[in-house]
Enzyme design. Structure first.
Site, short mmCIF file in Angstrom:
data_model
loop_
_atom_site.label_atom_id
_atom_site.label_comp_id
_atom_site.label_asym_id
_atom_site.label_seq_id
_atom_site.Cartn_x
_atom_site.Cartn_y
_atom_site.Cartn_z
N ASN A 260 0.83 -1.21 0.00
CA ASN A 260 0.00 0.00 0.00
C ASN A 260 0.86 1.26 0.00
O ASN A 260 1.85 1.35 0.72
CB ASN A 260 -0.87 0.01 1.26
CG ASN A 260 -1.48 -1.33 1.54
OD1 ASN A 260 -2.22 -1.85 0.74
ND2 ASN A 260 -1.12 -1.92 2.67
N HIS A 292 11.08 -6.14 -1.33
CA HIS A 292 10.04 -6.38 -2.33
C HIS A 292 8.93 -5.32 -2.22
O HIS A 292 8.57 -4.68 -3.21
CB HIS A 292 9.47 -7.79 -2.15
CG HIS A 292 8.39 -8.13 -3.12
ND1 HIS A 292 8.63 -8.84 -4.28
CD2 HIS A 292 7.06 -7.88 -3.11
CE1 HIS A 292 7.50 -8.99 -4.94
NE2 HIS A 292 6.52 -8.42 -4.25
N GLU A 293 8.41 -5.15 -1.03
CA GLU A 293 7.29 -4.20 -0.88
C GLU A 293 7.76 -2.78 -1.16
O GLU A 293 7.05 -2.00 -1.79
CB GLU A 293 6.68 -4.29 0.53
CG GLU A 293 6.21 -5.67 0.96
CD GLU A 293 5.34 -6.39 -0.05
OE1 GLU A 293 4.62 -5.73 -0.81
OE2 GLU A 293 5.41 -7.64 -0.12
N GLU A 315 4.45 -7.94 -10.37
CA GLU A 315 5.00 -8.96 -9.46
C GLU A 315 6.27 -9.60 -10.02
O GLU A 315 7.25 -9.76 -9.31
CB GLU A 315 3.95 -10.01 -9.12
CG GLU A 315 2.76 -9.47 -8.33
CD GLU A 315 3.14 -8.76 -7.04
OE1 GLU A 315 4.30 -8.87 -6.60
OE2 GLU A 315 2.27 -8.05 -6.48
#
Ligand code: 0A1
Ligand code: ZN
Length: 852
Positions: A260, A292-293, A315
């Site tokens: 987010n 990654h996030e 992704e």
């Protein structure tokens, strides 16, 4: 699969309207949260005009709806509501809604829900529609302003904090985003904080929010975040774009974490770490997932996906980026081997069974079922191949162009390939098959040597997959090197480009027949079929300059041997044992690499390989053969193990870096072998002496592996009872090391344990997932493993369909096994389908797995 509810890529249409701005106001309450939404809307000039406005919405009680201040009576249906064109102005207008929702009763953990007293959200893929009426699709991008009213001391949302007062905060996110990136958190939380100065000199406030008492376990996650932010600036030229970056750890979460905008929400097990509570593997996973996030901020958030068929756009690329990062932080060789092990264990398995699907699928029923190894890991492999084909410079130019051209957009795979085409001049038409065609190509290799010319002959085979009987030739970058019989490299790594079904490549001017090292670095995600003698494999294990293929040679030796043991009753000869002994004792090799070499192939990997070779795998036989190999290796290495273990002791306090972790990995691999010959004496001592979780769990595993450790298990439980993340290990270990005929019974007993909180996804996975990961236990001929897993999936499904469906993939390998096992799995899947009210998620999975 043909299903009336299926969504098709071919049906894509832009949305009827544009949302220019969203203002949300939340009044939080466990059973009656009010959400007021004020949307600035206008008709989409790219669509025909005068269309109805359809908004998604599920489980919402509509309190009020008004257009430009005029109240309308609209009756929502099961999936949303429609405002007739006749009730809408044909220019810009303001749509206001107010709904009521009940986060406390939300056990699916999608939308707004509660986790141990705190509010949090999960909106990817389609959770926002459970919060308010909205066009819940990624190509509708809008700027959000959010006001949160609630009793909790910490109230968070996306973007920058612009105002606050007692019991409320207000957030503004200047970057347009799709609804799936919306987030809200409210709770009694504590921050571990730091500041990051960006390349251009802006200061960003960094906070990791956790429950009181957990503040001391955030340092590694924060350090990983700062390193990720620096790396993305240095390697991709990407700078962070808000004044604040928040991460929140929650205990109840379906997946690993969520990107987010400005407010990442994490499963607490991928944030919290201290030497006493987290293993080296935990530290490595935390580093990778934080990265990654964070990397999603550019690949996913600033540039998002046009629709969910393009999921791999964000992704695959973000996994590729986090793999690069980990390689840079740790060891490229070790990371590549670990990634390929994972790829084979999860993606090859998926791609060779009934759930096989393309990296960009063309239809789905439930998008949550497509967060798969194929989208993520194969999606990343495809990018690695692209880079091998266009070179590092071409890749850098293409990525710069991608960010320049598509910033602020919702893009497609066509857009992605087009930047490669435009930046490098390379035609991408054939390469695109990697996105549209499912299945793992098989690459047959043969060779010959005439005069001074060595020739490699390749033939690719692209097996049929569900719905895709026939496929074209794939572009394969095949990295090869040639070695002289004395071990010198005569051809350094060279990338051959295969574009036809059959192709040969000749190497001239060689005095002697070389030994070929093919598919170095695992340069394409294929199954290599090549008859190589044990001598040649041992030669490559000793001499290959490519670390991946060096490891692969040892692996192949072990797999060949195990396959011959289970199919022909072959004995364990000295070849493999001596080769392993040389690696174990070779002090010039990285300990982490040696530890990987000593790891035996997994049972599931063996079953996959045997099935592909036309045999019906026997789970009990594979289990027994693998144990015999471990015992033989232990006996062969026994005299050297105590010395090896002593030489790897780490002086000083625990550090989680790759070097220290690699030494511990090798030491524990040696301890595990030693336990097979010393009755557990050394492991018991190691357990008592352990001052960190890696060694505590490592020593306990050694004991459980030889059928001991009851006392240590009890001590472990007494010590860690109140720590949920640590106790997950306690549950999982007992199942993982149970004898195959006891695995289901041990699992069953653990489900009676007072701490088996099955509504918590981590706990459910650590118990039921541990059984489905126990190859010989799950596939035990009694059917007890199948029955227990099926029973628990059915129990979980009404509460949390997403996790139930995800875990149902345990059954996807059934076509490999004998008729009895096949019948038992089919029956279990059919029983699921016959269950009243089965979720759309689990229904789709069972139907696809049954394949009829
Ligand atoms: N986008 C996240 C993973 C994620 C995906 C789906 C979820 O709910 C269905 C939750 C998280 C990532 O790649 O990390
Ligand atoms: Zn991701």
């Amino acid at each position: 699969m043909t299903d009336a509810r299926a969504i098709h890529l071919a049906d894509y249409q832009p949305f009827s309207h544009l949302i220019e701005h969203v203002a949300l106001t939340f009044h939080l309450s466990p059973n009656a949260t009010r959400v007021q939404a004020r949307l600035a809307v206008r008709p989409n000039p790219a669509r025909e005009q005068g269309l109805d406005l359809r908004l998604d919405g599920e489980g919402l009680r509509l309190v009020r709806l008004a257009v430009d201040g005029r109240e309308l009576t609209v009756q929502p249906d099961e999936t949303g509501l429609t405002i007739r064109a006749a009730d809408l102005p044909d220019t810009a207008f303001v749509l206001e809604t107010e709904v009521e929702i009940a986060p406390e009763g939300n056990t699916a953990l999608e939308g707004l829900y509660m986790s141990r007293g705190m509010y949090c959200t999960q909106c990817e893929a389609e959770g926002f529609r459970k919060i308010t009426f909205y066009p819940d699709r990624p190509d509708v991008m809008a700027r959000f302003r959010v006001r949160v009213n609630g009793d909790h001391p910490v109230l968070l949302s996306n973007g920058n904090l612009v105002d606050q007062g007692p019991g409320w905060t207000e957030w503004d996110d200047p970057w347009p985003k799709p609804a799936y990136l919306f987030a809200l958190v409210a709770g009694d939380l504590r921050a571990h904080s730091a500041t990051f100065r960006t390349l251009s000199g802006r200061d960003v406030a960094l906070n990791i929010w956790v429950r009181p008492g957990d503040e001391g376990r955030c340092a590694y996650a924060m350090d990983s975040l700062i390193r990720s932010m620096k790396w993305d600036e240095q390697v991709y030229g990407r700078e962070y774009d808000l004044d604040i970056f928040n991460i929140v750890a929650v205990d109840d979460f379906n997946m690993g974490a969520m990107e987010n905008k400005g407010l990442n929400i994490f499963n607490s097990k991928f944030v919290l770490a201290s030497p006493e509570t987290a293993t080296d593997d935990d530290f490595a996973r935390i580093e990778a997932i934080i990265a990654h996030e964070y990397f999603h901020n550019w690949t996913g958030n600033r540039i998002t996906c046009r629709d969910w068929f393009q999921l791999c756009l964000k992704e695959g690329l973000t996994v590729y980026r986090d793999q690069q990062f980990t390689g840079d932080m740790r060891s490229h060789a070790v990371k590549r081997i670990e990634d390929v092990l994972m790829l084979r264990a999860r993606q090859f398995r998926e791609d060779q069974g009934p759930l096989s699907h393309a990296v960009r699928p063309e239809s789905y029923v439930e998008i949550n079922n497509f967060y798969t190894a194929t989208i993520y890991e194969k999606g990343a492999e495809v990018i690695g191949m692209l880079r091998r084909l266009v070179g590092d410079d071409g890749y850098a130019r293409a990525l710069d162009l991608y960010f320049d051209r598509h910033d602020g957009q919702a893009a497609t795979i066509e857009d992605w390939l087009c930047v490669f085409q435009d930046a490098t001049g390379r035609d991408m038409t054939q390469f695109k098959r990697w996105y549209s065609e499912a299945g793992t190509p098989r690459l047959k290799v043969s060779d010959d040597f005439n005069n001074d010319t060595y020739t490699l002959h390749f033939e690719q085979e692209n097996p049929a997959t569900p719905g895709q009987p026939v496929k074209g030739a794939k572009v394969l970058p095949i990295a090869v090197g040639l070695l002289n019989p004395n071990g010198d490299e005569v051809l350094p790594t060279t990338v051959l480009e295969m574009t036809h079904m059959r192709q040969s490549f000749a190497f001239e001017g060689l005095a002697t027949r070389p030994v070929a090292s093919v598919l170095r670095g695992f340069s394409a995600p294929v199954v290599l079929e090549r008859a190589v003698s044990a001598e040649e494999r041992a030669f490559l294990l000793a001499h290959d300059t490519d670390p991946f293929n060096k490891w692969e040679a040892g692996r192949a030796l072990a797999k060949d041997l195990l396959a011959r043991m289970v199919t022909e009753g072959a004995a364990i000869g000295p070849g493999w044992l001596e080769a392993m002994a040389r690696v174990a004792q070779d002090g010039s090799l990285d300990p982490a690499f040696r530890a990987l070499c000593l790891r035996l192939p997994s049972e599931d990997d063996m079953a996959q390989t045997q099935h592909a070779a036309g045999h019906v795998p026997d789970p009990a036989g594979i289990y027994a053969g693998r144990r015999r190999m471990g015992d033989a290796l232990a006996r062969r290495l026994a005299p050297d193990l105590p010395g090896l273990i002593a030489s790897l002791a780490e002086p000083g306090p625990f550090t989680p870096d790759a070097r220290a972790a690699g030494r511990r990995a090798l030491r524990l691999a040696a301890l595990s072998l030693l336990s097979r010959v010393d009755g557990g004496t050394a492991a018991r001592a190691a357990y008592r002496a352990a001052d960190n979780m890696t060694e505590e769990v490592g020593a306990l595993s050694c004991l459980l592996d030889i059928g001991q450790g009851a006392e240590e298990l009890a001590r472990f439980e007494a010590r860690w009872r109140s720590d949920r993340n640590v106790m997950d290990k306690w549950f999982a270990l007992q199942i993982a090391y149970a004898a195959p005929d006891r695995a289901a019974e041990v699992t069953q007993t653990l489900t009676q344990h007072p701490d088996f909180d099955w509504k918590n996804p981590n706990r459910f996975r650590s118990v039921i997932g541990a059984l489905s990961g126990h190859h010989a236990g799950f596939h035990h001929s009694s059917g007890a493993g199948y029955a227990l897993v099926a029973e628990w999936l059915l129990r979980l499904d009404p509460l949390n369909p997403q996790t139930a469906a995800r875990m149902s993939t345990a059954f996807d390998t059934w076509p490999r096994y004998d008729a009895d096992r096949q019948a038992m799995v089919r029956e279990a899947l059919q029983r699921m389908l016959a269950t009243d009210g089965l979720s759309r998620d689990l229904t789709e999975m069972a139907v696809r797995m049954l394949g009829d």
